[in-house]
Design an enzyme around this catalytic site. Sequence first.
Site, PDB file in Angstrom:
ATOM      1  N   LYS A   1       0.843  -1.197   0.000  1.00 37.58           N
ATOM      2  CA  LYS A   1       0.000   0.000   0.000  1.00 37.58           C
ATOM      3  C   LYS A   1       0.879   1.247   0.000  1.00 37.58           C
ATOM      4  CE  LYS A   1      -1.700   3.028   2.591  1.00 37.58           C
ATOM      5  NZ  LYS A   1      -1.777   4.152   1.679  1.00 37.58           N
TER       6      LYS A   1
ATOM      7  N   GLY B   1       6.647   5.005   8.226  1.00 33.89           N
ATOM      8  CA  GLY B   1       5.817   6.204   8.259  1.00 33.89           C
ATOM      9  C   GLY B   1       5.929   6.882   9.602  1.00 33.89           C
TER      10      GLY B   1
ATOM     11  N   THR C   1       5.287   8.070  13.540  1.00 29.55           N
ATOM     12  CA  THR C   1       5.125   7.365  14.812  1.00 29.55           C
ATOM     13  C   THR C   1       3.647   7.284  15.191  1.00 29.55           C
ATOM     14  OG1 THR C   1       7.338   7.922  15.543  1.00 29.55           O
ATOM     15  CG2 THR C   1       5.735   7.498  17.275  1.00 29.55           C
ATOM     16  N   ARG C   2       2.903   8.340  14.872  1.00 30.40           N
ATOM     17  CA  ARG C   2       1.470   8.338  15.217  1.00 30.40           C
ATOM     18  C   ARG C   2       0.761   7.164  14.535  1.00 30.40           C
ATOM     19  NH1 ARG C   2      -2.766  12.251  13.101  1.00 30.40           N
ATOM     20  NH2 ARG C   2      -1.273  12.103  11.436  1.00 30.40           N
TER      21      ARG C   2
ATOM     22  N   GLU D   1       9.027   1.170  11.071  1.00 31.96           N
ATOM     23  CA  GLU D   1      10.105   2.149  10.875  1.00 31.96           C
ATOM     24  C   GLU D   1       9.433   3.509  10.953  1.00 31.96           C
ATOM     25  OE1 GLU D   1      13.281   1.475  10.469  1.00 31.96           O
ATOM     26  OE2 GLU D   1      13.176  -0.674  10.109  1.00 31.96           O
TER      27      GLU D   1
ATOM     28  N   CYS E   1      13.586  10.678   7.309  1.00 32.89           N
ATOM     29  CA  CYS E   1      13.412  10.245   8.706  1.00 32.89           C
ATOM     30  C   CYS E   1      14.684  10.455   9.499  1.00 32.89           C
ATOM     31  CB  CYS E   1      12.995   8.787   8.744  1.00 32.89           C
ATOM     32  SG  CYS E   1      14.114   7.715   7.837  1.00 32.89           S
TER      33      CYS E   1
ATOM     34  N   GLU F   1       9.144  16.086  15.213  1.00 33.62           N
ATOM     35  CA  GLU F   1       9.658  15.903  13.854  1.00 33.62           C
ATOM     36  C   GLU F   1       8.948  16.880  12.924  1.00 33.62           C
ATOM     37  OE1 GLU F   1       8.549  12.282  11.714  1.00 33.62           O
ATOM     38  OE2 GLU F   1      10.647  12.057  11.139  1.00 33.62           O
TER      39      GLU F   1
END
Length: 503
Positions: free
Chosen positions: A196, A249, A251-252, A272, A307, A406
């Site tokens: 996806k 993607g 952290t949330r 990750e 990242c 971030e």
Amino acid sequence: MGAKQKAKKTFKEWQAAADALEINGQAFIDGQYQPAKSGKTFYCLSPVDGRLLGKVAACDEADANLAVASARAAFNSGVWSRQAPASRKQVIMRFAYLLNANAEELALLETLDMGKPISDSLRVDIPAAARALRWSGEAVDKIYDELAPVPHDQIGMITREPVGVVAAIVPWNFPLLMACWKLGPALAAGNSVVLKPSEKSPLTAIRIAQLAVEAGIPPGVLNVVPGYGHEIGSALALHMDVDTLVFTGSTRTAKQLMIYAGQSNMKRVWLEAGGKSPNIVFADAPDLKKAAKAAASAIAFNQGEVCTAGSRLLVESSIKDQFVELVIEALKKWKPGHPLDPATRVGAIVDQTQLKQVLEYIEAGKQAGAALRLGGNRIESENGGYYIEPTLFDGVSNAMKIAQEEIFGPVLSVIAFSDMEEAIAIANDSTYGLAAAVWTSDLSRAHKMAKALRTGMVWINQYDGGDMTAPFGGYKQSGNGRDKSLHAFEKYTEVKATWIALD
Ligand code: NAD
């Protein structure tokens, strides 16, 4: 044409190629391109100039069900999962070859879709994606299983088997590369995959499905389902027949995926996620000019949408002012420009939402009292694209929002420290733990720092080192598990212990 000749295309030629590009926005399920079952689509807009690139299938739960069923059937049939590793290797090598053979088209899709400079797409993203496939393919027929040290009348076998159906949810900052970090080991190990891509950058993932078929990957083994994360992504994460979920993607979203796994079938979840990496410069750095150039590149490359961006620059107080001047000088060379111009080093921010978010962080930095020394503005808005100047804040305290969160844009926070203990304390005072860099000529200090830093990767006297041989991933809320290297195979295999009595 060789890659070197391709790099020579002019700005005008790239623009003409962009105008002539045919774009496929369909899902790819069971070896066939097809619309979403609902018939719904979404607009795919380019951050380069706001142009409409095409309509893309908005897949949802119904498509997730089809893709997972196809992946499961392919897995159970053994058409891929039971091929000899050496034979899967040949197919994956062909797949990698086809990525390179179609590099210009893939690079153009990547640049138009997410705004990165065409020179980066062509020289960094596409070759690195092909390398990731090739490395995993090459590795898979060199990995042996184990025998346990058991009594004479027993045999204890410890084997690794493919997990089955893998769902891979990937982000928009390196769309093809992040996909291939997953696809390489997942496919090499014999799994079936449902990929996806991000709704912000689905085009290269859709395109490579066809290349996979050309390479010889059987129908059902690789499916691509574009769509919004909360619809198709959550459907995959909640699916009862997905064995493993791999993700890159924020952290949330990563935390949400762990919840989904617990709410469904306890599928394995490998994440990750984000970072707020400290780049730590001591007064005895071997070459301050080189360190300054690297600090600029660490925040400006890929528009800061990385990242591992070196977004916190920790500098020893005695050289701080002098070093900041060097970084500003270096950053001025990272001027945003048209992504299709081969001379451009900084492209467009991925979309309006991200642009707004970066500008809000810049405002928060000013409000908190940090000293804005460079940039801070949106530019070139007249052409309909999203461009932000590389931005530097001096006098930042690590407690400020711009040092803790971030930003995912070209915004650098400079924080002064007085000695090694303070540098370690500031560096580790973060919810993230992805990467860190240390610049020093003192070997013992370099080692002490490397041990003390709570991050998955540490670079000494360089920024962003590593290749496919080194594992990539983070501590703390930067995630779990590792991409790249042989460690990546741990995500895509289950361990089985088989005991045989010889009597
Ligand atoms: P994101 O979390 O918004 O989206 C990532 C993917 O998850 C997309 O495909 C999205 O559609 C999907 N998604 C979003 N919500 C979902 C939900 N509720 N359920 C299922 N899927 C969902 O992240 P992003 O903005 O695309 O990417 C930027 C982030 O990626 C940054 O935080 C960056 O640090 C991180 N990143 C990490 C690494 C790494 O290796 N650690 C590498 C690249 C990027």
